[in-house]
Write a protein that holds these residues in place. Structure first.
Motif, PDB file in Angstrom:
ATOM      1  N   TRP A 150      -3.368  -2.119   3.100  1.00 50.09           N
ATOM      2  CA  TRP A 150      -2.514  -3.238   3.474  1.00 50.09           C
ATOM      3  C   TRP A 150      -2.933  -3.834   4.813  1.00 50.09           C
ATOM      4  O   TRP A 150      -2.948  -5.053   4.981  1.00 50.09           O
ATOM      5  CB  TRP A 150      -1.046  -2.789   3.529  1.00 50.09           C
ATOM      6  CG  TRP A 150      -0.352  -2.907   2.210  1.00 50.09           C
ATOM      7  CD1 TRP A 150      -0.362  -2.001   1.194  1.00 50.09           C
ATOM      8  CD2 TRP A 150       0.452  -4.000   1.760  1.00 50.09           C
ATOM      9  NE1 TRP A 150       0.390  -2.456   0.135  1.00 50.09           N
ATOM     10  CE2 TRP A 150       0.903  -3.675   0.456  1.00 50.09           C
ATOM     11  CE3 TRP A 150       0.850  -5.200   2.327  1.00 50.09           C
ATOM     12  CZ2 TRP A 150       1.729  -4.519  -0.281  1.00 50.09           C
ATOM     13  CZ3 TRP A 150       1.674  -6.057   1.584  1.00 50.09           C
ATOM     14  CH2 TRP A 150       2.093  -5.721   0.303  1.00 50.09           C
ATOM     15  N   LEU A 156      -6.379 -11.334  -3.779  1.00 49.11           N
ATOM     16  CA  LEU A 156      -5.824 -10.694  -4.975  1.00 49.11           C
ATOM     17  C   LEU A 156      -6.777 -10.789  -6.163  1.00 49.11           C
ATOM     18  O   LEU A 156      -6.684  -9.994  -7.101  1.00 49.11           O
ATOM     19  CB  LEU A 156      -4.484 -11.338  -5.346  1.00 49.11           C
ATOM     20  CG  LEU A 156      -3.360 -11.213  -4.315  1.00 49.11           C
ATOM     21  CD1 LEU A 156      -2.107 -11.930  -4.811  1.00 49.11           C
ATOM     22  CD2 LEU A 156      -3.051  -9.748  -4.021  1.00 49.11           C
ATOM     23  N   LYS A 213      -0.653  -5.194  -6.422  1.00 48.47           N
ATOM     24  CA  LYS A 213      -1.337  -3.943  -6.104  1.00 48.47           C
ATOM     25  C   LYS A 213      -0.575  -2.692  -6.532  1.00 48.47           C
ATOM     26  O   LYS A 213      -1.181  -1.650  -6.799  1.00 48.47           O
ATOM     27  CB  LYS A 213      -1.602  -3.861  -4.594  1.00 48.47           C
ATOM     28  CG  LYS A 213      -2.472  -4.985  -4.037  1.00 48.47           C
ATOM     29  CD  LYS A 213      -3.888  -4.933  -4.582  1.00 48.47           C
ATOM     30  CE  LYS A 213      -4.769  -5.982  -3.923  1.00 48.47           C
ATOM     31  NZ  LYS A 213      -6.140  -6.003  -4.514  1.00 48.47           N
ATOM     32  N   ILE A 226       1.563  -9.455  -3.097  1.00 50.23           N
ATOM     33  CA  ILE A 226       0.639  -8.321  -2.980  1.00 50.23           C
ATOM     34  C   ILE A 226       1.281  -7.048  -3.514  1.00 50.23           C
ATOM     35  O   ILE A 226       0.641  -6.254  -4.214  1.00 50.23           O
ATOM     36  CB  ILE A 226       0.211  -8.131  -1.503  1.00 50.23           C
ATOM     37  CG1 ILE A 226      -0.504  -9.380  -0.995  1.00 50.23           C
ATOM     38  CG2 ILE A 226      -0.699  -6.913  -1.355  1.00 50.23           C
ATOM     39  CD1 ILE A 226      -0.635  -9.441   0.517  1.00 50.23           C
ATOM     40  N   ILE A 257      -4.953 -16.076  -0.129  1.00 46.96           N
ATOM     41  CA  ILE A 257      -4.411 -14.872  -0.752  1.00 46.96           C
ATOM     42  C   ILE A 257      -4.877 -14.733  -2.202  1.00 46.96           C
ATOM     43  O   ILE A 257      -5.051 -13.628  -2.710  1.00 46.96           O
ATOM     44  CB  ILE A 257      -2.869 -14.845  -0.662  1.00 46.96           C
ATOM     45  CG1 ILE A 257      -2.339 -13.467  -1.085  1.00 46.96           C
ATOM     46  CG2 ILE A 257      -2.241 -15.986  -1.470  1.00 46.96           C
ATOM     47  CD1 ILE A 257      -0.869 -13.264  -0.803  1.00 46.96           C
ATOM     48  N   ILE A 272      -5.868  -6.111   4.259  1.00 46.95           N
ATOM     49  CA  ILE A 272      -5.431  -7.396   3.705  1.00 46.95           C
ATOM     50  C   ILE A 272      -4.777  -8.248   4.790  1.00 46.95           C
ATOM     51  O   ILE A 272      -5.007  -9.459   4.885  1.00 46.95           O
ATOM     52  CB  ILE A 272      -4.463  -7.174   2.526  1.00 46.95           C
ATOM     53  CG1 ILE A 272      -5.195  -6.532   1.344  1.00 46.95           C
ATOM     54  CG2 ILE A 272      -3.807  -8.486   2.103  1.00 46.95           C
ATOM     55  CD1 ILE A 272      -4.281  -6.096   0.217  1.00 46.95           C
TER      56      ILE A 272
END
Length: 284
Positions: free
Chosen positions: A58, A75, A34, A30, A71, A61
């Protein structure tokens, strides 16, 4: 908050569900996706910080990961055969076992020479991972790809464009057509093959998030897609053309028996890296 401090919180929150090693891998995936910050970047600069807004993102997520949403969907992308693919809940997340199938096809066919294109059909293309990987690695391939899902084809088209390959996409229900309308040198498919009786073995994050249309078949006719695709392949493969399948690990012998009864030749059953019967090839 310093990123390193949030990292400890993130891993602690997820460790009970995923284990500390996988939780840490999620964090760095991540972070790079990100923020374009790699593990080495954080190691070299321990004072990097998240803003309040970034921490809110965050935390969002983190809550979704606690609900076992994959995940890759969070993403919006994943890697397959060294390439990047967009994914969402309309397509299956590409698996390492499928990479083995692609590698087998490429190694057997990458040295095909001649002035004419090698025509390849991918049945049930999903994200387009098989078709696009073959297009990138077989230089004279002309590739067609079928899927029943309009949403899946939209993702596959975006992936083809992002990876700079030309694929001819067709929306069709393979079970409802009588003819493929073209002659192909190679037909490949990773069709639905998980029986309903096997749902107990499927992880929650897959069962509750990935498209059932692309996963499951009825217990009483688990080889329905293999039989139909093989029937169509008999009509549409050129002489000595090749048919490749990814298969249910519990139905390797049954799949081979089906192909033998349908008079295919040079049938080969292969195991994946985990020792499971996972792929079959044959010729007309």
């Amino acid at each position: 908050m310093r990123i390193k401090e949030y990292r400890s919180h993130f891993i602690e929150e997820l460790s009970a569900l995923y284990g500390s090693e996988e939780s840490e891998s999620f964090f760095y995936l991540i972070l790079e996706n990100k923020h374009k910050i790699r593990r080495i970047d954080l190691a070299l600069n321990a004072d990097l910080e998240f803003s309040d807004t970034e921490i809110q993102n965050w935390n969002s997520i983190l809550e979704q990961l606690k609900k076992e949403i994959p995940i890759q969907y969070l993403l919006g992308s994943t890697s397959f055969f060294g390439l990047d693919f967009q994914v969402n809940a309309s397509v299956l997340i590409p698996r390492p076992e499928t990479e083995e199938l692609v590698d087998w096809i490429i190694k057997e066919n990458s040295k095909i020479h001649g002035s004419e294109d090698v025509k390849i059909l991918d049945v049930g293309t999903g994200s387009g991972c098989i078709a696009i990987s073959l297009a990138k690695n077989i230089s004279n391939a002309q590739i067609f790809a079928i899927d029943v899902s309009e949403k899946a084809l939209a993702i596959a088209q975006k992936n083809a464009e992002a990876n700079n390959v030309n694929i001819i996409f067709l929306q069709q229900n393979i079970l409802e057509i009588a003819d493929l309308r073209r002659q192909y040198d190679i037909i490949v498919s990773n069709p639905p093959y998980v029986r309903n009786l096997e749902k107990a073995e499927i992880k929650k994050n897959v069962l509750e998030n990935e498209p059932h249309l692309a996963l499951f078949v009825e217990d009483h006719d688990a080889l329905i897609f293999y039989r139909k695709i093989a029937e169509l392949a008999h009509k549409s493969l050129v002489e000595n053309g090749q048919l490749y399948f990814e298969i249910n690990q519990y139905l390797g012998i049954e799949t081979v028996d089906l192909l033998e009864r349908m008079n295919f030749k040079n049938i080969e059953l292969r195991k994946d890296i985990y020792g499971n019967d996972r792929m079959v090839s044959c010729r007309v």
